[in-house]
Design a protein around this motif. Structure first.
Motif, short mmCIF file in Angstrom:
data_model
loop_
_atom_site.label_atom_id
_atom_site.label_comp_id
_atom_site.label_asym_id
_atom_site.label_seq_id
_atom_site.Cartn_x
_atom_site.Cartn_y
_atom_site.Cartn_z
N LYS A 117 -14.52 12.34 10.59
CA LYS A 117 -14.55 10.89 10.43
C LYS A 117 -15.35 10.29 11.58
O LYS A 117 -15.20 10.70 12.74
CB LYS A 117 -13.13 10.32 10.44
CG LYS A 117 -12.28 10.77 9.25
CD LYS A 117 -10.89 10.17 9.33
CE LYS A 117 -10.04 10.61 8.15
NZ LYS A 117 -8.67 10.04 8.23
N SER A 118 -16.16 9.31 11.28
CA SER A 118 -17.01 8.73 12.31
C SER A 118 -16.66 7.27 12.55
O SER A 118 -16.34 6.53 11.62
CB SER A 118 -18.49 8.83 11.91
OG SER A 118 -18.75 8.13 10.71
N GLN A 119 -16.70 6.90 13.81
CA GLN A 119 -16.58 5.50 14.21
C GLN A 119 -17.82 5.17 15.02
O GLN A 119 -18.11 5.83 16.03
CB GLN A 119 -15.32 5.27 15.03
CG GLN A 119 -15.12 3.81 15.45
CD GLN A 119 -13.80 3.60 16.17
OE1 GLN A 119 -12.87 4.38 16.03
NE2 GLN A 119 -13.73 2.52 16.95
N ASP A 157 -20.32 2.47 17.07
CA ASP A 157 -20.49 1.22 17.81
C ASP A 157 -21.99 1.05 18.05
O ASP A 157 -22.57 1.70 18.92
CB ASP A 157 -19.73 1.27 19.14
CG ASP A 157 -19.79 -0.06 19.89
OD1 ASP A 157 -20.18 -1.07 19.28
OD2 ASP A 157 -19.47 -0.07 21.08
N CYS A 184 -11.79 15.78 18.73
CA CYS A 184 -12.70 14.63 18.81
C CYS A 184 -13.97 15.01 19.56
O CYS A 184 -14.02 16.01 20.28
CB CYS A 184 -12.02 13.44 19.48
SG CYS A 184 -11.43 13.76 21.14
N GLU A 213 -13.85 12.33 14.74
CA GLU A 213 -12.47 12.80 14.77
C GLU A 213 -12.21 13.74 13.60
O GLU A 213 -12.83 13.64 12.54
CB GLU A 213 -11.49 11.62 14.69
CG GLU A 213 -11.52 10.71 15.89
CD GLU A 213 -10.48 9.60 15.79
OE1 GLU A 213 -9.83 9.50 14.72
OE2 GLU A 213 -10.33 8.84 16.76
N ASP A 265 -22.76 8.62 8.93
CA ASP A 265 -21.65 8.84 8.00
C ASP A 265 -21.92 10.04 7.09
O ASP A 265 -21.02 10.84 6.81
CB ASP A 265 -21.42 7.59 7.16
CG ASP A 265 -20.74 6.47 7.95
OD1 ASP A 265 -20.14 6.77 9.00
OD2 ASP A 265 -20.83 5.31 7.51
N HIS A 278 -26.23 3.85 10.49
CA HIS A 278 -24.85 4.00 10.03
C HIS A 278 -24.78 4.98 8.86
O HIS A 278 -23.92 5.87 8.83
CB HIS A 278 -24.29 2.64 9.60
CG HIS A 278 -23.66 1.86 10.69
ND1 HIS A 278 -24.38 1.14 11.62
CD2 HIS A 278 -22.35 1.66 11.03
CE1 HIS A 278 -23.57 0.53 12.46
NE2 HIS A 278 -22.32 0.84 12.13
#
Length: 406
Positions: A301-303, A305, A265, A206, A292, A288
């Motif tokens: 920004k990263s999310q 899963d 996004c 995002e 990042d 991860h």
């Protein structure tokens, strides 16, 4: 390889497949192929297996979820070191069947494109033959057959089956997996890791979007997503020993809708595969950190899963030897070939976290063909002679299986 050379080498060993049962099993496999069911939806398949096992005088038990079942053959009193378990996976894939055969899938968008219908039929056939041997008093080690749902659903139905107690009283477990690179009439074996670990990875990025005329006022999301797709696998490759084979492969990248709009996004999805068990345990933290790092560099920004899948299948030496000896008895030592470790994942690995065992690669390529159809393709099919080979491999393994001592 000719079928003449494929004839059993030791007819004195019982457990070969009668011709009448051979024909029935081919018909059973084709019926499964026509009616594929996805993971945890295998009600018809479970009912068909239950009916046939009960007709043979056995007492199968359906698993708590309503799909899959286990069935014991022989008395626990004859198993001081535990039963020998034979496992099959029963689910299909959510892809269309593109073959032009009279047993093609009748369910749109679903197909047995990984050979689970063959695995299921092989274990059913072994159960029917071994049940007859048990009635005759010729089964020296009791057996449990396990028809497991949802192998294709991470983290795999095996984990739930283990939690439900399917390994209680089991001392050793065996399985086969179709291999279109191996001729029907042969198997491939390997001691140690034979598959890789496999996890699922989804990433959402995002940042402020804007006009493509002013990228300096935005997070250039298309570039950020592209850099994550390219740079993260490269970073991982430099942060672990290359011999562990830790690799990220993307299957989906989505961002943007218009040519003159920088989107807000982006989304990526793929798999993380690893040849080494210890490196697999470290993989989430490494992945991860790399995502990042790259996302932050580009202002996104990263999310993340990260869905744990399955560890590698690690074949135990004694169980590989048992499969090798069983195949040699049935079709000669030359019918066994060494096989390499693949990057495919298989939830049979969860059983091997608890009991020793091994998985063999079951040849399904028609002899004489230079190449076989790959797995997970809509046109995948098998040489059905592999069913006979698989049944007789398992029955020989059960009869040759010694009492295990620790």
């Amino acid at each position: 390889m000719s079928r003449a050379a494929d004839e059993p080498h030791t007819p004195a060993l019982p457990g070969t497949l009668p011709e009448s049962l051979r024909a029935e099993l081919i018909a059973f496999r084709r019926d499964l192929h026509m009616h594929p069911e996805l993971g945890n939806q295998e009600y018809r398949t479970t009912a068909a297996l239950k009916e046939r096992l009960e007709r043979a005088g056995l007492a199968p038990r359906v698993l708590a979820g309503g799909t899959g079942l286990v069935c014991d053959i022989g008395s626990d009193h004859d198993a001081p070191d535990g039963r020998l378990a034979l496992r099959a996976d029963i689910d299909a894939l959510p892809i269309p069947d593109t073959k032009t055969v009279d047993y093609a899938s009748t369910i749109p968008g679903r197909a047995h494109a990984c050979g689970h219908d063959v695995h299921t039929t092989v274990v059913l056939g072994a159960a029917l033959v071994l049940a007859e041997l048990a009635r005759e008093g010729r089964l020296t080690r009791p057996v449990r057959v396990l028809f497991q749902p949802a192998e294709e659903v991470l983290p795999g139905g095996a984990a739930e089956a283990v939690a439900a107690g399917v390994l209680d009283g089991v001392g050793q477990i065996l399985a086969v997996h179709c291999d279109p690179r191996v001729d029907a009439g042969r198997i491939g074996l390997r001691t140690g890791p034979i598959t890789s670990a496999c996890d699922r990875l989804e990433v959402a990025l995002e940042g402020p979007g804007g006009h493509t005329a002013r990228p300096h006022l935005t997070t250039d999301m298309v570039t950020a997503a592209a850099r994550v797709a390219v740079d993260v696998p490269a970073l991982i490759a430099r942060r672990v020993d290359a011999r562990v084979g830790l690799a990220i492969t993307w299957g989906r990248l989505e961002t943007g809708h218009a040519c003159n709009v920088i989107p807000q996004c982006a989304a990526l999805a793929g798999t993380v595969r690893c040849l080494d068990l210890n490196a697999w345990r470290q993989a989430p933290d490494l992945v991860h950190a790399a995502i990042d790092e790259v996302a932050t560099l580009h202002g996104a920004k990263s999310q993340i899963d990260y869905v744990r899948g399955v560890p590698p299948v690690v074949n135990e030496e004694d169980s590989v030897r048992l499969l090798r000896d069983a195949m040699a008895v049935r079709r000669g030592a030359a019918a066994v070939e060494d096989t390499e470790q693949s990057l495919g994942g298989e939830d049979f690995s969860w059983y091997l976290e608890h009991v020793p065992g091994a998985m063999a690669r079951l040849g399904v390529r028609p002899p004489g063909e230079l190449s076989g159809l790959d797995l997970h393709r809509g046109d995948f099919d098998v040489d059905e002679h592999a069913i006979t080979v698989g049944v007789e491999l398992f029955t020989a393994a059960a009869l040759l299986s010694p009492a295990r001592t620790e």
